[in-house]
Scaffold this motif. Sequence first.
Motif, short mmCIF file in Angstrom:
data_model
loop_
_atom_site.label_atom_id
_atom_site.label_comp_id
_atom_site.label_asym_id
_atom_site.label_seq_id
_atom_site.Cartn_x
_atom_site.Cartn_y
_atom_site.Cartn_z
N MET A 1 0.83 -1.20 0.00
CA MET A 1 0.00 0.00 0.00
C MET A 1 0.87 1.26 0.00
SD MET A 1 -3.13 0.28 2.68
CE MET A 1 -4.79 0.03 2.16
N LYS A 2 0.54 2.20 -0.84
CA LYS A 2 1.32 3.44 -0.87
C LYS A 2 1.05 4.28 0.38
CE LYS A 2 2.54 4.24 -5.55
NZ LYS A 2 2.59 5.16 -6.67
N LYS A 3 2.08 5.00 0.77
CA LYS A 3 1.97 5.79 2.00
C LYS A 3 1.68 7.26 1.70
CE LYS A 3 4.83 2.92 4.84
NZ LYS A 3 6.08 2.62 5.46
N ILE A 4 0.63 7.75 2.33
CA ILE A 4 0.34 9.18 2.24
C ILE A 4 0.51 9.78 3.63
CG2 ILE A 4 -1.41 10.94 1.75
CD1 ILE A 4 -2.52 9.28 -0.42
N VAL A 5 1.27 10.83 3.70
CA VAL A 5 1.45 11.55 4.96
C VAL A 5 0.88 12.95 4.78
CG1 VAL A 5 3.11 12.32 6.69
CG2 VAL A 5 3.51 10.18 5.45
N VAL A 6 0.09 13.36 5.74
CA VAL A 6 -0.59 14.66 5.65
C VAL A 6 -0.20 15.51 6.85
CG1 VAL A 6 -2.82 15.80 5.31
CG2 VAL A 6 -2.57 13.37 4.71
N LEU A 7 0.34 16.68 6.60
CA LEU A 7 0.64 17.63 7.68
C LEU A 7 -0.48 18.66 7.70
CD1 LEU A 7 2.56 18.92 9.84
CD2 LEU A 7 3.55 20.24 7.96
N THR A 8 -1.21 18.73 8.80
CA THR A 8 -2.30 19.71 8.86
C THR A 8 -2.01 20.79 9.89
OG1 THR A 8 -3.64 18.47 10.48
CG2 THR A 8 -4.04 18.01 8.16
N GLY A 9 -2.63 21.95 9.62
CA GLY A 9 -2.55 23.08 10.54
C GLY A 9 -3.94 23.65 10.76
N ILE B 1 8.45 9.42 9.70
CA ILE B 1 7.24 9.06 8.94
C ILE B 1 7.22 9.81 7.60
CG2 ILE B 1 4.71 9.24 8.92
CD1 ILE B 1 4.86 8.90 12.01
N VAL B 2 7.54 11.10 7.64
CA VAL B 2 7.53 11.90 6.40
C VAL B 2 8.56 11.35 5.40
CG1 VAL B 2 7.92 14.20 5.42
CG2 VAL B 2 6.70 13.97 7.60
N ALA B 3 9.68 10.89 5.91
CA ALA B 3 10.74 10.40 5.03
C ALA B 3 10.33 9.15 4.25
CB ALA B 3 12.00 10.13 5.86
N GLU B 4 9.24 8.51 4.68
CA GLU B 4 8.77 7.28 4.01
C GLU B 4 7.61 7.55 3.05
OE1 GLU B 4 9.21 3.62 6.13
OE2 GLU B 4 11.03 4.64 5.41
N TYR C 1 10.79 19.25 4.34
CA TYR C 1 12.12 18.98 3.78
C TYR C 1 12.57 17.52 3.99
CZ TYR C 1 12.08 23.95 3.18
OH TYR C 1 11.71 25.21 2.79
N TYR C 2 11.81 16.77 4.78
CA TYR C 2 12.12 15.35 4.97
C TYR C 2 11.42 14.46 3.93
CZ TYR C 2 14.27 16.49 9.42
OH TYR C 2 15.09 17.01 10.38
N ALA C 3 10.47 15.00 3.21
CA ALA C 3 9.77 14.18 2.21
C ALA C 3 10.74 13.82 1.09
CB ALA C 3 8.58 14.95 1.67
#
Length: 228
Positions: free
Chosen positions: A1-9, A159-162, A183-185
């Motif tokens: 499964m592809k990984k989606i990481v979401v940063l919310t504010g 987590i973002v790096a993945e 910047y870690y993505a």
Amino acid sequence: MKKIVVLTGAGVSAESGIRTFRDSDGMWEEYSIEEVATYDAWLKNPALVLDFYNKRRQQLAKVKPNAAHLALKQLEEKYDVTIITQNVDDLHERAGSSKILHLHGELTKVRSTVDQNLIYDIGYKDVGLGDTCESGHQLRPHIVWFGEAVPMIEHAAEIVAEADVFMVVGTSLLVYPAAGLIYYAPPASAKYLIDPAGMHVSRVANLEVIRKKAGEGVPELVDMLMNN
Ligand code: APR
């Protein structure tokens, strides 16, 4: 499964009726950070600090997740989704998202002023001076104040790096270390920034800036990713 990481504010919760911090009608126009959101503020006037967070909690009890929170939950049907939020509200939880990391703490929790491992779920209840942990010490909001360490930041960076896809939603990207997570993505990952202010982010490859409110931009992007 592809990984989606979401940063919310704060912007992801704006359409639920929770004010952001730095927009023209933002929270920091009415309150001063130094009076309610630093450890010094807590030492100087804990009653004022508790009252500020009691009001935030009372308001949180009255609002609901919006289309953006709900769309992010829907993404889990096809992707491994982690939400890294700067928000202290519980709207991602109430929308049903499974993996949520709160960088700046949680309004619905308090902790001991002496033992940071004594954390209590209080829901939307008020906390006052004299409310104590089981060892008799005053309780404080479970919030990361300005000037305090962000304990989850290294885990968040891992987590973002993945990420195969990295989304940033509704944040001014002015508060570090959270703002530096982009910047870690991985350079090859697809990156999307959804914010009506559409700020410029330098030195980030594969970034599409979508100048829309979260309630419109997130469901549209989620639709696209679901049909990919
Ligand atoms: N949809 C998406 N974004 C929106 C919306 C909306 N409907 N309305 C406003 N925004 C955007 C603004 O354009 C702005 O870029 O949300 C962002 C809000 O920025 P801030 O108020 O600075 O909030 P945030 O970035 O989450 O603040 C970071 O600062 O005060 C501290 O600890 C607090 O977690 C917070 C941190």
